[in-house]
Design an enzyme around this catalytic site. Structure first.
Site, PDB file in Angstrom:
ATOM      1  N   ARG A  13       4.268   4.475  -0.012  1.00 56.92           N
ATOM      2  CA  ARG A  13       4.580   4.625   1.411  1.00 56.92           C
ATOM      3  C   ARG A  13       4.599   3.251   2.075  1.00 56.92           C
ATOM      4  O   ARG A  13       5.646   2.672   2.320  1.00 56.92           O
ATOM      5  CB  ARG A  13       3.579   5.573   2.083  1.00 56.92           C
ATOM      6  CG  ARG A  13       4.056   6.125   3.440  1.00 56.92           C
ATOM      7  CD  ARG A  13       3.957   5.137   4.590  1.00 56.92           C
ATOM      8  NE  ARG A  13       2.576   4.759   4.876  1.00 56.92           N
ATOM      9  CZ  ARG A  13       2.245   3.845   5.787  1.00 56.92           C
ATOM     10  NH1 ARG A  13       3.172   3.216   6.478  1.00 56.92           N
ATOM     11  NH2 ARG A  13       0.970   3.521   5.977  1.00 56.92           N
ATOM     12  N   ASP A  14       3.428   2.706   2.326  1.00 60.18           N
ATOM     13  CA  ASP A  14       3.353   1.436   3.042  1.00 60.18           C
ATOM     14  C   ASP A  14       3.896   0.279   2.213  1.00 60.18           C
ATOM     15  O   ASP A  14       4.415  -0.695   2.748  1.00 60.18           O
ATOM     16  CB  ASP A  14       1.898   1.160   3.445  1.00 60.18           C
ATOM     17  CG  ASP A  14       1.776   0.166   4.582  1.00 60.18           C
ATOM     18  OD1 ASP A  14       2.803  -0.380   5.001  1.00 60.18           O
ATOM     19  OD2 ASP A  14       0.657  -0.078   5.049  1.00 60.18           O
ATOM     20  N   HIS A 206      -7.889  -0.046   6.522  1.00 57.29           N
ATOM     21  CA  HIS A 206      -6.563  -0.327   5.960  1.00 57.29           C
ATOM     22  C   HIS A 206      -6.203  -1.757   6.364  1.00 57.29           C
ATOM     23  O   HIS A 206      -5.833  -2.016   7.506  1.00 57.29           O
ATOM     24  CB  HIS A 206      -5.565   0.685   6.540  1.00 57.29           C
ATOM     25  CG  HIS A 206      -4.145   0.495   6.105  1.00 57.29           C
ATOM     26  ND1 HIS A 206      -3.516   1.352   5.233  1.00 57.29           N
ATOM     27  CD2 HIS A 206      -3.213  -0.443   6.431  1.00 57.29           C
ATOM     28  CE1 HIS A 206      -2.258   0.957   5.055  1.00 57.29           C
ATOM     29  NE2 HIS A 206      -2.057  -0.136   5.775  1.00 57.29           N
ATOM     30  N   HIS A 208      -4.227  -5.526   5.855  1.00 52.88           N
ATOM     31  CA  HIS A 208      -3.097  -6.293   5.336  1.00 52.88           C
ATOM     32  C   HIS A 208      -3.559  -7.724   5.102  1.00 52.88           C
ATOM     33  O   HIS A 208      -4.508  -8.193   5.732  1.00 52.88           O
ATOM     34  CB  HIS A 208      -1.923  -6.255   6.321  1.00 52.88           C
ATOM     35  CG  HIS A 208      -1.209  -4.939   6.328  1.00 52.88           C
ATOM     36  ND1 HIS A 208       0.164  -4.822   6.252  1.00 52.88           N
ATOM     37  CD2 HIS A 208      -1.673  -3.666   6.386  1.00 52.88           C
ATOM     38  CE1 HIS A 208       0.505  -3.548   6.276  1.00 52.88           C
ATOM     39  NE2 HIS A 208      -0.588  -2.827   6.359  1.00 52.88           N
ATOM     40  N   CYS A 239       4.603  -3.655   7.915  1.00 49.82           N
ATOM     41  CA  CYS A 239       5.185  -2.799   8.951  1.00 49.82           C
ATOM     42  C   CYS A 239       6.588  -3.286   9.313  1.00 49.82           C
ATOM     43  O   CYS A 239       6.755  -4.457   9.681  1.00 49.82           O
ATOM     44  CB  CYS A 239       4.292  -2.812  10.189  1.00 49.82           C
ATOM     45  SG  CYS A 239       4.966  -1.873  11.574  1.00 49.82           S
ATOM     46  N   ASN A 248       0.079  -5.299   2.134  1.00 52.00           N
ATOM     47  CA  ASN A 248      -1.279  -4.769   2.139  1.00 52.00           C
ATOM     48  C   ASN A 248      -2.162  -5.588   1.209  1.00 52.00           C
ATOM     49  O   ASN A 248      -1.673  -6.369   0.384  1.00 52.00           O
ATOM     50  CB  ASN A 248      -1.270  -3.326   1.623  1.00 52.00           C
ATOM     51  CG  ASN A 248      -0.490  -2.387   2.493  1.00 52.00           C
ATOM     52  OD1 ASN A 248      -1.032  -1.715   3.349  1.00 52.00           O
ATOM     53  ND2 ASN A 248       0.826  -2.319   2.285  1.00 52.00           N
TER      54      ASN A 248
END
Length: 305
Positions: A13-14, A206, A208, A239, A248
């Site tokens: 996903r990210d 979470h 980065h 993002c 991340n």
């Protein structure tokens, strides 16, 4: 101090959402199936967002339909609105991850809504999940800083935490450093307060690694009592709606560090490294992760004769 930590994988996903070249659906499914056998506790499979906004994730439903589920893994989907929630429920997600930015500016940029509008939608989504087995997590994006507004005031952050827990009654909460603006002292102070406010609440962080402080922030969060961490294989991600965003924290780097310190993750770092070595071919470029390049600290080399 709790020595058992939970590692949650977000690469498909990210990690993938910012990649410009479409990654074949079958490859995403293959990677998720392999990650399901590494010992990670949760996999954020995809996000049910507009295909126009994030073309990379246009195959969200098909990916969910074809993965082989491990009963010990939670398969979650990020959802920004009611439409996305309907799709996630239909796809059989174990968990829905609602996301709203603490920063008003970033929320408008990210999901085209004010924070008030996002919270209103979340209430509608919770009506849909009531009576089901679906777990609902709430993510607070830009918990530490916003590229448009700067550092997020602590009072504003904890106002929304309180709203998530006491008004919406969400099952768990994630504090997201969406653009890598957090630093260790800030992380430790804020996470200590969050744990003190809600000692039984499952809290994830979470991070980065945008400015190189990702793993340092993990240590700060552990010191504050946090036990759940998102990470992306290879250190991929970022993002799409934040200037200068990079990846991340890297899953194999994170597990390697935690293993060295003596924490228990139940994750097989060798399996992660093997999977990370396959990423450059899949995405067409090198990955930011370090252990995959340098090897583990336990890997020894013969001296030249």
């Amino acid at each position: 101090m709790n020595r058992k930590l939970h590692i949650q994988e977000v690469v498909t996903r990210d990690g993938f959402q910012i990649e410009p070249i479409f990654i074949p659906t079958a490859e995403k499914v293959k990677l998720i199936n392999a990650l399901s056998q590494t010992g990670v506790r949760k996999i954020e499979v995809t996000s049910f967002v507009s295909p126009k906004a994030v073309p990379q994730l246009k195959d969200a439903a098909t990916v969910f339909e074809n993965i082989e589920r491990n009963e010990h893994v939670t398969y979650t989907a990020l959802v920004p609105n009611v439409k996305g929630a309907i799709r996630a429920i239909e796809a059989g997600a174990d968990e829905i991850n609602l996301v709203m930015s603490v920063s008003e500016s970033h929320n408008i940029k990210n999901v085209q809504k004010t924070t008030e509008q996002s919270l209103h939608e979340f209430k509608e989504i919770l009506k849909m999940t009531k009576g089901t087995n679906i777990v609902v997590n709430g993510s607070l994006a830009t918990s530490f800083g916003c590229p448009f507004e700067g550092e997020i005031p602590e009072q504003r952050l904890f106002h929304f935490l309180q709203t998530y827990v006491e008004e919406l009654e969400l099952d768990s909460v994630t504090f997201a450093d969406t653009t890598g603006m957090a630093h260790p002292r800030q992380v430790e102070n804020r996470m200590k307060k969050a744990v003190e406010m809600y000692p039984t609440l499952p809290i994830t962080v979470h991070f980065h690694n945008t400015r190189g402080m990702g793993l340092a922030n993990v240590i700060a969060a552990i010191n504050a009592g946090i036990t759940r961490f998102d990470a992306a294989l290879g250190g991929l991600g970022g993002c799409p709606f934040a200037p200068g965003a990079t990846g991340n924290i890297c899953t194999e780097d994170l597990v390697h560090m935690l293993d060295a310190i003596g924490y228990e993750t139940a994750v097989d770092v060798d399996k992660l490294i093997a999977l990370s070595k396959q990423l450059p071919k899949l995405i067409g470029k090198d990955v930011p992760g370090q252990v995959v390049k340098a090897g583990k600290i336990t890997d020894l080399h013969p001296m030249d004769e």
